[in-house]
Design a protein around this motif. Sequence first.
Motif, PDB file in Angstrom:
ATOM      1  N   SER A  45     -19.166  74.551  -3.327  1.00 16.44           N
ATOM      2  CA  SER A  45     -19.636  75.237  -4.284  1.00 16.44           C
ATOM      3  C   SER A  45     -19.777  76.218  -4.440  1.00 16.44           C
ATOM      4  O   SER A  45     -19.187  76.919  -2.924  1.00 16.44           O
TER       5      SER A  45
ATOM      6  N   VAL B 184     -31.762  78.943  -7.234  1.00 13.22           N
ATOM      7  CA  VAL B 184     -30.129  79.807  -6.972  1.00 13.22           C
ATOM      8  C   VAL B 184     -31.175  80.997  -6.692  1.00 13.22           C
ATOM      9  O   VAL B 184     -32.357  81.699  -6.698  1.00 13.22           O
TER      10      VAL B 184
ATOM     11  N   GLU C  29     -27.796  72.603  -5.046  1.00 17.06           N
ATOM     12  CA  GLU C  29     -27.662  73.235  -6.590  1.00 17.06           C
ATOM     13  C   GLU C  29     -28.899  72.838  -7.195  1.00 17.06           C
ATOM     14  O   GLU C  29     -29.697  72.510  -6.272  1.00 17.06           O
ATOM     15  N   GLU C  30     -29.293  73.468  -8.341  1.00 19.21           N
ATOM     16  CA  GLU C  30     -30.864  74.214  -8.648  1.00 19.21           C
ATOM     17  C   GLU C  30     -31.096  72.916  -8.809  1.00 19.21           C
ATOM     18  O   GLU C  30     -30.623  71.869  -9.438  1.00 19.21           O
TER      19      GLU C  30
ATOM     20  N   VAL D 114     -24.241  79.962  -6.958  1.00 15.82           N
ATOM     21  CA  VAL D 114     -25.738  79.557  -8.110  1.00 15.82           C
ATOM     22  C   VAL D 114     -26.711  78.358  -7.456  1.00 15.82           C
ATOM     23  O   VAL D 114     -26.641  76.721  -7.856  1.00 15.82           O
ATOM     24  N   THR D 115     -26.414  78.258  -5.378  1.00 10.17           N
ATOM     25  CA  THR D 115     -27.273  77.259  -5.286  1.00 10.17           C
ATOM     26  C   THR D 115     -28.120  77.920  -4.203  1.00 10.17           C
ATOM     27  O   THR D 115     -28.766  79.116  -4.289  1.00 10.17           O
TER      28      THR D 115
END
Length: 271
Positions: free
Chosen positions: A181, A256, A229-230, A185-186
């Motif tokens: 990942s 995020v 992740e969102e 964006v996490t």
Amino acid sequence: MVTRKLQHYLIVLLLGVGLLAAGCNNSGSDVGMGTLEVRMHDAPANYDAVNVFVERVEINAEQDTAGWMTISEPQQSYNLLELTNGAYTVLGDTTLEAGTYNQIRLILSREGHSVVVDGEEKSMFVPSGAQTGIKLNVNAEIQEDITYTLLLDFDASRSVVKRGNGQANPGYLLKPVIHASNQAVTGNIDGTVSPVDAEPVVYAIADSDTLASTYADTTDGYFKLIGLEEGSYTVSINPTNEDYSIKDTTDVGVTVGETNELGTIELEQAQ
């Protein structure tokens, strides 16, 4: 003696070479450079240690087998169980031309892996992947002057496979299960479990799938689930001490770049 005419030709030639070199340098400077950092962390497993030997890390911008580039050569053994609860190790970092890189792969040694069970170290055999590597699709977007951090979640509990006594080579196999990942964006979830002696495993669950897990710290009960992740998750606290009951916290949001702090989660005595 060098004639005036020959001198003229030499001057023209040198000027031409200089202009050509300048043109080459200018074309190279037009390509922006960014940085890729590869971090590895782990989900918990019921072993004393899980030791994995990583020879090198490679990345590929192509869709086929061509174009693999070595970004690091750790040549090192890592105990995956030391990389839980927010801890990680940097497998490598390098400067790359800006662009999209589709795949990354870990080259593991054929031997040199082991699992420690009840204090006894047992070797693990890699049935495949030592030559071709463990390939992961990442589609990493490297941007100029920006560091892209790639998180590799090496799931020790699912990667270690015990063979039966009736098989030709009884013992343990290493079949890596890794999730990649982009840290950018996490988000994360953290909190503290009380009482500490519950010694729970903490899971982040979405749509019945466990996407992250860790052990709560045995000294203060702290836990941190990273690389999510969102979205919305159920955080499930599963005590290894049977005196306490499982507790689920639903609708835990992840944003995020942020850490959702749950505070202290109190467990009840088992009925």
